[in-house]
Design a protein around this motif. Structure first.
Motif, short mmCIF file in Angstrom:
data_model
loop_
_atom_site.label_atom_id
_atom_site.label_comp_id
_atom_site.label_asym_id
_atom_site.label_seq_id
_atom_site.Cartn_x
_atom_site.Cartn_y
_atom_site.Cartn_z
N ASN A 1 9.35 -21.31 -0.65
CA ASN A 1 9.23 -20.37 0.47
C ASN A 1 8.07 -19.39 0.29
OD1 ASN A 1 11.50 -21.31 2.03
ND2 ASN A 1 12.83 -20.33 0.52
N LEU A 2 6.97 -19.89 -0.27
CA LEU A 2 5.78 -19.07 -0.43
C LEU A 2 4.88 -19.20 0.80
CD1 LEU A 2 4.75 -19.89 -4.12
CD2 LEU A 2 6.24 -18.06 -3.31
N THR A 3 4.30 -18.09 1.23
CA THR A 3 3.35 -18.09 2.33
C THR A 3 2.09 -17.36 1.91
OG1 THR A 3 4.33 -16.06 3.26
CG2 THR A 3 5.15 -18.18 4.10
N CYS A 4 0.97 -17.76 2.49
CA CYS A 4 -0.32 -17.15 2.16
C CYS A 4 -0.51 -15.90 3.00
CB CYS A 4 -1.45 -18.14 2.42
SG CYS A 4 -3.04 -17.58 1.78
N GLN A 5 -0.63 -14.76 2.33
CA GLN A 5 -0.78 -13.48 3.02
C GLN A 5 -1.93 -12.68 2.43
OE1 GLN A 5 2.89 -11.20 3.38
NE2 GLN A 5 4.13 -13.06 3.26
N ALA A 6 -2.58 -11.90 3.28
CA ALA A 6 -3.66 -11.00 2.83
C ALA A 6 -3.03 -9.70 2.37
CB ALA A 6 -4.64 -10.76 3.96
N LEU A 7 -2.90 -9.51 1.06
CA LEU A 7 -2.32 -8.28 0.53
C LEU A 7 -3.36 -7.17 0.42
CD1 LEU A 7 0.19 -9.47 -2.22
CD2 LEU A 7 0.55 -9.04 0.21
N ASN B 1 -2.48 -3.33 0.38
CA ASN B 1 -3.45 -2.23 0.41
C ASN B 1 -4.52 -2.43 1.48
OD1 ASN B 1 -3.70 -1.52 -3.19
ND2 ASN B 1 -2.08 -1.09 -1.73
N VAL B 2 -4.92 -1.34 2.10
CA VAL B 2 -6.10 -1.31 2.96
C VAL B 2 -7.16 -0.50 2.22
CG1 VAL B 2 -7.08 -0.57 5.16
CG2 VAL B 2 -4.75 -1.50 5.07
N VAL C 1 -8.06 3.42 -1.64
CA VAL C 1 -6.97 2.81 -0.89
C VAL C 1 -6.56 3.80 0.20
CG1 VAL C 1 -4.59 1.97 -0.97
CG2 VAL C 1 -6.16 1.45 -2.84
N SER C 2 -6.80 3.42 1.45
CA SER C 2 -6.49 4.34 2.56
C SER C 2 -5.08 4.15 3.09
CB SER C 2 -7.49 4.13 3.69
OG SER C 2 -7.43 2.80 4.19
N LYS C 3 -4.46 3.00 2.77
CA LYS C 3 -3.10 2.74 3.24
C LYS C 3 -2.42 1.78 2.28
CE LYS C 3 -0.52 1.05 7.29
NZ LYS C 3 -0.65 0.46 8.65
N GLU C 4 -1.19 2.10 1.94
CA GLU C 4 -0.41 1.23 1.05
C GLU C 4 1.00 1.07 1.60
OE1 GLU C 4 -0.53 0.98 -3.55
OE2 GLU C 4 1.10 2.38 -3.09
N GLU C 5 1.48 -0.16 1.63
CA GLU C 5 2.83 -0.44 2.14
C GLU C 5 3.56 -1.36 1.18
OE1 GLU C 5 2.12 -0.16 6.97
OE2 GLU C 5 2.13 -2.12 6.00
N PRO D 1 4.33 1.45 -9.24
CA PRO D 1 3.16 1.93 -8.48
C PRO D 1 1.84 1.45 -9.08
CG PRO D 1 4.03 3.68 -9.85
CD PRO D 1 4.99 2.53 -9.99
N THR D 2 0.86 1.30 -8.21
CA THR D 2 -0.47 0.87 -8.63
C THR D 2 -1.07 1.81 -9.67
OG1 THR D 2 -0.89 -0.18 -6.50
CG2 THR D 2 -2.82 0.41 -7.81
N LYS D 3 -0.80 3.11 -9.53
CA LYS D 3 -1.46 4.11 -10.37
C LYS D 3 -1.15 3.98 -11.86
CE LYS D 3 2.13 7.65 -9.68
NZ LYS D 3 2.40 9.00 -9.13
N ILE D 4 -0.08 3.26 -12.23
CA ILE D 4 0.22 3.10 -13.65
C ILE D 4 -0.55 1.93 -14.26
CG2 ILE D 4 2.51 4.10 -13.33
CD1 ILE D 4 3.66 1.26 -13.75
N GLY D 5 -1.36 1.25 -13.44
CA GLY D 5 -2.19 0.17 -13.97
C GLY D 5 -1.82 -1.21 -13.51
N VAL D 6 -1.07 -1.32 -12.41
CA VAL D 6 -0.68 -2.63 -11.88
C VAL D 6 -1.12 -2.72 -10.41
CG1 VAL D 6 1.17 -3.24 -13.45
CG2 VAL D 6 1.66 -1.69 -11.59
N PRO D 7 -2.36 -3.12 -10.14
CA PRO D 7 -2.84 -3.23 -8.76
C PRO D 7 -1.91 -4.07 -7.90
CG PRO D 7 -4.64 -3.53 -10.31
CD PRO D 7 -3.38 -3.50 -11.12
N LEU D 8 -1.69 -3.61 -6.66
CA LEU D 8 -0.76 -4.24 -5.71
C LEU D 8 0.69 -4.14 -6.17
CD1 LEU D 8 -2.79 -7.41 -4.63
CD2 LEU D 8 -2.68 -5.16 -3.54
N GLY D 9 0.95 -3.25 -7.11
CA GLY D 9 2.32 -3.06 -7.58
C GLY D 9 2.81 -4.25 -8.39
#
Length: 310
Positions: free
Chosen positions: A99-105, A134-135, A160-164, A183-191
């Motif tokens: 159930n994987l789909t290709c998405q622009a994160l 992220n945007v 990063v202007s927007k994160e969801e 969170p991204t800020k601890i060193g894991v981009p895109l969470g």
């Protein structure tokens, strides 16, 4: 750096390298390329015309017996083509059975990208998955006229202007055994999805011979990790400061996200503090099962710290 830079004393080598080694030495791209190149060389050796098609560097391995490559499906967090810009022979797909789909994160209005990520459905959330979109606010587009010599001269000021959240998960302090989107800020981009390990997971006893689990109770950052960033790596200090957390596994058949690496489970987890048995640890090593982690977690890949060769 070679292990003999530390001399030939076994304890010195162990102190410098335990917790500081890769389980898989290559990227997913190299593994895919080895398959293609093997087919190429075999055809040349037989006097046949080799297939000169070169796939996209982010493509998964493929079978090369026919004219066009037959790609295996891409797994969790793997890159995937988003649109029709790629030639038909260059396209591949995410694993639909999972159930994987290709998405622009990640989106950036100033640039175009053909690649997204294979994202799991909400009911299949597991440790290691990207969990934030992220945007990007691109500084290059704003300052291009003033920087004629460098296209991305001020890329360091992109923001990063927007994160969801991709999944409805907790974001704060880890508690209980529920999944959490770090969170991204601890060193894991895109969470990154993780959770505390259950007792049976911490012992690694749940990992049975003959199967590769999706999740593993690995080592995660702590005070010992941060202290190492200020100087030389010392396995003893590192072992005393790191914690445990559920992460995704990696092996020769299961790769990490393209900006992560496959780290080896260290020997120190068999200490009294972590209570992993030697047979359980050997089971991982013999089957080349590691855990996915950001590249900076292995000190020989850092610029701000490395093992002390004294």
């Amino acid at each position: 750096m070679d292990r003999f830079d530390f001399g030939r004393d076994a304890d010195a080598i162990r102190n410098a390298l335990d917790g500081n080694e890769l389980q898989l030495p290559f990227s997913p791209h190299v593994y895919a390329e080895l398959v293609r190149r093997k087919d190429y060389v075999e055809r040349v050796s037989l006097g046949q015309a080799p297939n000169s098609f070169r796939p996209h560097p982010s493509a998964p391995p493929a079978a090369w017996e026919s004219g066009n490559p037959a790609y295996v499906v891409a797994g969790d967090n793997m890159p995937c083509p988003l649109n029709a810009d790629l030639a038909q022979a260059a396209k591949w797909s995410c694993n639909a059975t999972r159930n994987l789909t290709c998405q622009a994160l990640v989106t950036n209005a100033a640039t175009s990208s053909n690649l997204g990520q294979c994202v799991a459905a909400a009911q299949n959330v597991a440790a290691g998955l990207s969990c934030r979109s992220n945007v990007i606010e691109d500084s290059t587009a704003k300052t291009a006229a003033n920087n004629p010599l460098g296209f991305n001269l001020r890329a360091f000021s992109d923001r990063v202007s927007k994160e969801e959240l991709v999944y409805k998960l907790s974001e704060g302090k880890l508690s209980g055994y529920g999944y959490n989107c770090r969170p991204t800020k601890i060193g894991v981009p895109l969470g990154r999805v993780t959770r505390p390990c259950k007792p049976e997971e911490a012992s690694l006893a749940v990992i049975r011979p003959g199967s590769v689990p999706e999740e593993i109770c690995a080592i995660v950052g702590g005070k010992g990790f941060e202290r190492m960033a200020k100087g030389y790596f010392d396995s003893g200090i590192f072992a005393a400061g790191v914690g445990r957390g559920l992460l995704n596994t990696c092996s020769p058949s299961r790769f990490c996200r393209e900006d992560y690496i496959c780290q080896q489970m260290p020997d120190f987890v068999s200490s009294v503090r972590f209570n992993v048995s030697a047979p359980a640890l050997n089971n991982l090593r013999s089957r080349k099962i590691g855990f996915c982690t950001p590249t900076y977690f292995v000190y020989q890949l850092r610029l701000d710290g490395h093992p002390n060769p004294r």
